[in-house]
Every structure is written in C-alpha cells, then in structure tokens.
Enzyme design. Structure first.
Site, PDB file in Angstrom:
ATOM      1  N   SER A 139       0.919  -1.227   0.260  1.00 16.88           N
ATOM      2  CA  SER A 139       0.170   0.070  -0.031  1.00 16.88           C
ATOM      3  C   SER A 139       0.886   1.188  -0.234  1.00 16.88           C
ATOM      4  O   SER A 139       1.909   1.165   0.645  1.00 16.88           O
ATOM      5  CB  SER A 139      -0.898   0.112   1.220  1.00 16.88           C
ATOM      6  OG  SER A 139      -1.775   1.164   1.373  1.00 16.88           O
ATOM      7  N   TYR A 143      -3.604   0.427   9.651  1.00 18.50           N
ATOM      8  CA  TYR A 143      -3.405  -0.243   8.251  1.00 18.50           C
ATOM      9  C   TYR A 143      -2.231   0.053   7.600  1.00 18.50           C
ATOM     10  O   TYR A 143      -1.510  -1.163   7.263  1.00 18.50           O
ATOM     11  CB  TYR A 143      -4.410   0.614   7.419  1.00 18.50           C
ATOM     12  CG  TYR A 143      -4.304   0.212   5.838  1.00 18.50           C
ATOM     13  CD1 TYR A 143      -4.558  -1.064   5.615  1.00 18.50           C
ATOM     14  CD2 TYR A 143      -4.071   1.059   4.837  1.00 18.50           C
ATOM     15  CE1 TYR A 143      -4.596  -1.407   4.213  1.00 18.50           C
ATOM     16  CE2 TYR A 143      -3.980   0.337   3.719  1.00 18.50           C
ATOM     17  CZ  TYR A 143      -4.304  -0.600   3.140  1.00 18.50           C
ATOM     18  OH  TYR A 143      -4.166  -1.143   2.142  1.00 18.50           O
TER      19      TYR A 143
END
Length: 247
Positions: free
Chosen positions: A142, A155
């Site tokens: 990510s 996250y």
C-alpha cells in the site's frame, strides 16, 4: 502473446479488486490460475468462469488467509491440482482508514495484523517453499507504507512488515533464480474502499500529478511485468504505482 503459458499462478484475495485483475491478467497470458476467496463464493465463481473462458485451467479455493492452517491447505490444494507453482501473489488484505492513532482498539489492531501482516508472512513463507526455481513472489502492499498519513496508523503499519520480508526473500531465494518484489499501489478505483467510492476520492484525484486514481489495470500491468522474463533480474524492489504522487 501467451508469455505465461505452462506457468501456474496463485493469487490470494482474487475474488475481486486487485487480486481479480491480476489473476485474470495472468490467465489471459496463458497461466493456469489458483484463485482464493474468503466468504464470497458467488464472486469467486464469477472470476473462475471468466478465467476458464480464456482457455486455461483454474480452481477456486476457499481459505481464510489470516489462519495458517488455511494457508497451508490452499497451497496443498494448488500442488495437488497442478503439481507446481511458478508465481505466488500475496494480495489478500483488509483496510481500515480515517482512524487516529489515539483511537484504535486492540480488536482492530489484531484484525488487521492477523491478515495483513501475519497472513502475508505465512503466504510468502509457503510461496518460498513451493515456488519452482526461477519463480516469482509478489506482495501487493500500500502507498501508506511509503507515505505515512493521518488516520492510517494501523492499516499502514500492518502492511509494512510484508515489505521487509520481500527484502529478505530476495536475498535468500536469489540463488534459485526466484525474484521477490512488492507492488505499491495508489488509491485504486474499483478496489478496496474505493470499490464504491470514498469521501477522499476528489482530494486524491486533485493531489495526483496525473489527475486520477490508479486503475486495477495499472496494477495488473506491473504484476505482469514482475511475473515475466523481463523481470528476471529485478528483485527486492518496491514499485510505486502512483502516477508520481507524494501521498
């Protein structure tokens, strides 16, 4: 061109989004495909039909990628079906955004780290054991691992360990000709929280030099490159697919 003919690719979390796009791309290039899904069998069956319509063998295996026993079963079923693996893509993951570092709970932490960190580690471990010489290991990370952002503490943190493991695997598996690389996508239309849109879409579009989100095809393009012979000497890399953005 069927550049992946006679190859077998396993893609976790491939019933939708980025995993689906990568699996379908590999199938279009001639690879036999092992799909993986957690709960949505109907979505997995749709992808399975799409892949099989491309004229390649494919199976879909239900497995919870946060459970080591399920990961081991997934790889065992892949081996039983095809007898080999050439490409493994650790894509399965879950998102949690807009949550300040002062506010996350133990349950939220455990949920994200069990899949994004632990699941990725054991998927790549099984991939390292199973993949053939000159094979490929890929991790879909990510952009939050490259550009820490408010609201992304859990996250982004949970997606970071996989990048470290890729670096280690590139060194440990290099003698076998196996490459290990990460794909680091920007916010991607049609994937994750952006499947149905999100309140941050307009900001992310304006903030990107190319004036748009990534597409699943953009990410599949990079997955195609890393799986190909063109990337045979590219390993331990973390490639941003973000249009030049700094977030």
């Amino acid at each position: 061109m069927k550049t992946l003919a006679n190859k077998v690719a396993l893609v976790t979390g491939s019933a939708r989004g980025l995993g689906r796009a990568i699996a379908e791309r590999y199938a279009a290039l001639g690879a036999s495909v092992v799909l993986n899904y957690y709960r949505d069998q109907a979505a997995a069956d749709e992808v399975l039909r799409t892949v099989q319509a491309l004229g390649v063998p494919a199976i879909a295996v239900q497995a919870d990628m946060s459970r080591v026993a399920d990961i081991e079963r997934l790889f065992a079923e892949a081996q039983r079906a095809y007898g080999r693996l050439d490409i493994v893509v650790a894509n399965a993951g879950v998102e949690l955004v807009d949550l300040p570092a002062t506010d996350f709970t133990e349950a939220q932490f455990d949920h994200l780290f069990s899949l994004n960190a632990k699941g990725t580690y054991f998927t790549l471990q099984q991939g390292a054991r199973a993949v053939a010489d000159n094979g490929r290991l890929l991790y879909v990370a990510s952009s939050t691992t490259a550009f820490p952002a408010p609201g992304m503490a859990v996250y982004g943190g949970s997606k970071t360990p996989g990048r470290y493991l890729i670096d280690v695997l590139a060194k440990e598996l290099g003698p076998r000709g196996i490459t290990a690389n990460s794909i680091i996508p920007y916010a991607t239309a049609g994937a994750g929280i952006f499947t149905e849109g999100h309140s941050s879409v307009e900001y992310l579009i304006v903030a990107n030099p190319m004036g748009r989100l990534a597409t699943v095809a953009d990410v599949a393009n990079v997955a195609e490159f890393f799986a190909s012979d063109l990337a045979s000497f590219v390993s331990g890399q973390h490639l941003l697919v973000n249009g030049g953005a700094n977030l």
